[in-house]
Scaffold this motif. Structure first.
Motif, PDB file in Angstrom:
ATOM      1  N   THR A 123       0.729  -1.098   0.024  1.00  0.00           N
ATOM      2  CA  THR A 123       0.031  -0.050   0.042  1.00  0.00           C
ATOM      3  C   THR A 123       0.605   1.174  -0.120  1.00  0.00           C
ATOM      4  O   THR A 123       1.994   1.262   0.308  1.00  0.00           O
ATOM      5  N   ILE A 124       0.437   2.423  -0.419  1.00  0.00           N
ATOM      6  CA  ILE A 124       0.877   3.801  -0.156  1.00  0.00           C
ATOM      7  C   ILE A 124       1.395   3.864   1.207  1.00  0.00           C
ATOM      8  O   ILE A 124       2.593   4.449   1.240  1.00  0.00           O
ATOM      9  N   GLY A 125       0.862   3.610   2.182  1.00  0.00           N
ATOM     10  CA  GLY A 125       1.230   3.718   3.497  1.00  0.00           C
ATOM     11  C   GLY A 125       2.509   3.078   3.821  1.00  0.00           C
ATOM     12  O   GLY A 125       3.359   3.630   4.513  1.00  0.00           O
ATOM     13  N   MET A 285       5.411   2.075  12.362  1.00  0.00           N
ATOM     14  CA  MET A 285       4.293   2.499  11.407  1.00  0.00           C
ATOM     15  C   MET A 285       4.307   1.186  10.277  1.00  0.00           C
ATOM     16  O   MET A 285       3.078   0.843  10.011  1.00  0.00           O
ATOM     17  N   TYR A 286       5.272   0.751  10.018  1.00  0.00           N
ATOM     18  CA  TYR A 286       5.298  -0.040   8.934  1.00  0.00           C
ATOM     19  C   TYR A 286       4.929  -1.305   9.585  1.00  0.00           C
ATOM     20  O   TYR A 286       4.065  -2.076   9.079  1.00  0.00           O
ATOM     21  N   PHE A 287       5.610  -1.649  10.737  1.00  0.00           N
ATOM     22  CA  PHE A 287       5.080  -2.957  11.443  1.00  0.00           C
ATOM     23  C   PHE A 287       3.513  -2.872  12.027  1.00  0.00           C
ATOM     24  O   PHE A 287       2.948  -3.961  11.959  1.00  0.00           O
ATOM     25  N   TRP A 288       3.268  -1.818  12.310  1.00  0.00           N
ATOM     26  CA  TRP A 288       1.741  -1.812  12.725  1.00  0.00           C
ATOM     27  C   TRP A 288       0.589  -2.125  11.397  1.00  0.00           C
ATOM     28  O   TRP A 288      -0.032  -2.718  11.544  1.00  0.00           O
ATOM     29  N   LEU A 289       1.332  -1.455  10.431  1.00  0.00           N
ATOM     30  CA  LEU A 289       0.386  -1.541   9.273  1.00  0.00           C
ATOM     31  C   LEU A 289       0.326  -3.104   8.787  1.00  0.00           C
ATOM     32  O   LEU A 289      -0.399  -3.768   8.346  1.00  0.00           O
ATOM     33  N   ARG A 290       1.626  -3.574   8.676  1.00  0.00           N
ATOM     34  CA  ARG A 290       1.650  -5.178   8.433  1.00  0.00           C
ATOM     35  C   ARG A 290       0.993  -5.675   9.253  1.00  0.00           C
ATOM     36  O   ARG A 290       0.336  -7.019   8.821  1.00  0.00           O
ATOM     37  N   SER A 291       0.877  -5.644  10.641  1.00  0.00           N
ATOM     38  CA  SER A 291       0.192  -6.456  11.432  1.00  0.00           C
ATOM     39  C   SER A 291      -1.252  -6.275  11.238  1.00  0.00           C
ATOM     40  O   SER A 291      -2.056  -7.321  11.309  1.00  0.00           O
ATOM     41  N   GLY A 292      -1.535  -5.246  10.872  1.00  0.00           N
ATOM     42  CA  GLY A 292      -3.049  -4.805  10.514  1.00  0.00           C
ATOM     43  C   GLY A 292      -3.521  -5.697   9.284  1.00  0.00           C
ATOM     44  O   GLY A 292      -4.552  -6.377   9.398  1.00  0.00           O
ATOM     45  N   GLN A 293      -2.610  -5.867   8.426  1.00  0.00           N
ATOM     46  CA  GLN A 293      -2.894  -6.690   7.181  1.00  0.00           C
ATOM     47  C   GLN A 293      -3.122  -8.231   7.553  1.00  0.00           C
ATOM     48  O   GLN A 293      -3.843  -8.747   7.299  1.00  0.00           O
TER      49      GLN A 293
END
Length: 307
Positions: A123-125, A285-293
């Protein structure tokens, strides 16, 4: 990855340990007077000796791999050897800071490869988080970066080493479901060591005439950044993937300046503090977004199961 690792250690804890171990490698390499290929060769081959007693060899004999999979193992081993050759040699031409910043480009190469090989969704994020982490690394190293013909040679070698480790990680992820991590590590470390042995012999480097301090460095390079660094990377490829493993490497400059402050008493400047904070925020933030995915995928799979 073995279930024991899953239950006892969270993957991100293992990733932190491995990156911390890798952060020590540049200090050890700078402290050694041996040729880079010789130090890299002993680093890998000593690691093979350390890991071999922990491999259940009987199941390994029954392992069946296709010709393409064996080719991938050989590719991984060769590119690991090339990574150590190029990156360790780069430290003879350029600063640790410059070399580490170029090494932090690794996640972008891995991300592109993961998209084409595994259709890994980006994702862009996630891209912005990776870019913020990289920008933080540049800020950390800005004051120590050099501009000269010699430094450019070193930076070029570091870039080649970065591309090589990206290929190595992608090959490892492709094979992670086929070969146990400890077996895979021994195979690729051994092949990489043989590549460096061949290069060292071709260059006419001595393989034995080193004093006790050099042998100590070789052993420490095997134990700290290889067993607790690259071996743990291989354990993690099947659970969090090559891109996330490589993003962890971006934290290496942050850990390096913390170690330099604690162990060597080096002064940490305002730009390094700002860069470190930016890197940590981007990685967090990257690890948080990956965990969300990952949670989204798990929830979707649970909903799709029959009652």
């Amino acid at each position: 990855m073995n279930s024991s690792y899953k239950t006892v250690f969270h993957p991100y804890v293992l990733l932190f340990i491995s990156v911390l171990a890798i952060a020590v490698s540049s200090i050890l390499i700078k402290s050694s007077d041996a040729p880079a290929s010789v130090a890299g060769m002993y680093r890998l081959l000593i690691t093979v000796l350390i890991l071999s007693p922990f491999v259940p060899w009987k199941p390994v004999k029954a392992m069946r791999l296709s010709a393409a999979e064996w080719g991938l193992v050989c590719t991984a081993g060769v590119f690991l050897g090339l990574h150590f050759l190029f990156w360790m040699e780069s430290l003879s031409y350029t600063s640790v800071a410059s070399s580490m910043v170029i090494l932090t480009l690794q996640p972008f190469f891995v991300m592109v490869g993961s998209y084409f090989l595994f259709r890994e969704r980006v994702t862009i994020g996630i891209v912005l988080c990776m870019a913020a982490s990289l920008a933080g690394s540049v800020l950390i190293a800005w004051g120590d970066m050099e501009v000269s013909r010699q430094a450019l040679i070193g930076d070029g070698l570091s870039l080649l080493g970065t591309i090589a480790i990206a290929v190595y990680l992608l090959a490892g992820q492709k094979l992670s479901g086929k070969i146990p991590a400890n077996v895979y590590s021994i195979m690729v470390f051994g092949l990489g060591g043989l590549v460096l042995l061949a290069y060292s012999v071709a260059q006419g480097y001595s393989l034995t005439e080193y004093d006790s301090s050099e042998w100590t460095y070789f052993l420490l390079l095997a134990i700290i950044p290889t067993v607790f660094g690259h071996f743990l990377f291989n354990l993690l490829l099947n659970t969090i993937g090559a891109t996330t493993v490589s993003v962890g490497v971006i934290g290496e400059p942050v850990l390096a300046i913390i170690l330099a402050y604690l162990l060597l008493g080096e002064v940490v400047g305002a730009m390094q503090v700002a860069g470190g904070l930016l890197t940590l925020i981007g990685m967090g933030m990257y690890f948080w977004l990956r965990s969300g995915q990952a949670r989204t995928v798990t929830d979707t799979e649970e909903k799709g199961r029959p009652l």
